[in-house]
Scaffold this motif. Sequence first.
Motif, short mmCIF file in Angstrom:
data_model
loop_
_atom_site.label_atom_id
_atom_site.label_comp_id
_atom_site.label_asym_id
_atom_site.label_seq_id
_atom_site.Cartn_x
_atom_site.Cartn_y
_atom_site.Cartn_z
N VAL A 158 0.83 -1.20 0.00
CA VAL A 158 0.00 0.00 0.00
C VAL A 158 0.86 1.26 0.00
O VAL A 158 2.07 1.20 0.23
CB VAL A 158 -0.94 0.03 1.23
N TYR A 159 0.22 2.39 -0.22
CA TYR A 159 0.88 3.68 -0.08
C TYR A 159 1.03 3.97 1.42
O TYR A 159 0.30 3.43 2.25
CB TYR A 159 0.08 4.78 -0.78
N PRO A 160 1.99 4.82 1.80
CA PRO A 160 2.28 5.06 3.22
C PRO A 160 1.07 5.43 4.08
O PRO A 160 0.97 4.99 5.22
CB PRO A 160 3.30 6.19 3.19
N THR A 161 0.14 6.20 3.55
CA THR A 161 -1.01 6.63 4.37
C THR A 161 -1.95 5.49 4.72
O THR A 161 -2.73 5.60 5.66
CB THR A 161 -1.82 7.73 3.64
N ILE B 259 1.78 -3.24 4.23
CA ILE B 259 3.09 -2.60 4.29
C ILE B 259 3.23 -1.53 3.22
O ILE B 259 2.75 -1.68 2.11
CB ILE B 259 4.26 -3.61 4.21
N SER B 260 3.92 -0.49 3.60
CA SER B 260 4.12 0.65 2.72
C SER B 260 5.16 0.34 1.65
O SER B 260 6.17 -0.31 1.90
CB SER B 260 4.60 1.85 3.55
N GLY C 207 8.78 -3.15 0.87
CA GLY C 207 7.77 -2.69 -0.08
C GLY C 207 8.38 -2.26 -1.39
O GLY C 207 7.90 -2.62 -2.48
N ALA C 208 9.46 -1.49 -1.32
CA ALA C 208 10.14 -1.03 -2.54
C ALA C 208 10.74 -2.21 -3.30
O ALA C 208 10.78 -2.20 -4.53
CB ALA C 208 11.22 -0.01 -2.20
N ALA C 209 11.20 -3.23 -2.58
CA ALA C 209 11.77 -4.41 -3.24
C ALA C 209 10.70 -5.23 -3.95
O ALA C 209 10.94 -5.79 -5.02
CB ALA C 209 12.50 -5.27 -2.22
N LEU C 210 9.51 -5.31 -3.37
CA LEU C 210 8.45 -6.14 -3.94
C LEU C 210 7.80 -5.54 -5.18
O LEU C 210 7.35 -6.29 -6.06
CB LEU C 210 7.36 -6.39 -2.89
#
Length: 134
Positions: free
Chosen positions: A82-85, A94-95, A101-104
Amino acid sequence: MIHSLRTELPPITLRRSDRERLGVLADAAAEKYPVTADFLASEVERATIVPDTHPLPEIVGMESNVTFRDDISGQEKHVTLVYPTSADVDAGRISVLTPIGAALIGLSAGQSITFETPSGEPRSLTVLWVGIRR
């Protein structure tokens, strides 16, 4: 359970709207979370971009449900990206602005990625399953 770490980055795919929004997010977070924002920006930059209408079955996008394995510990986790918010670790949301999150983002089932955490520790994840985006 320690597996050998891969250094080659796997190909990833993003929808055009996700690329635009994630690029803005990485830029906005650069000062507060420089390592993770830079990692996310690099992932967005190297992704193959497809139209928003292009079906992406089994590719991790925003709001995807994902089961992945930590290749170092062998532990499996099921999360929604998800997005951070909208992040809520206790609920498994997870954000994309976290190292995991960035890796996935943009990976497909069966792909693995190795990356470095902000503390300099190596991590390796393998996507086991991706649910249909809502």
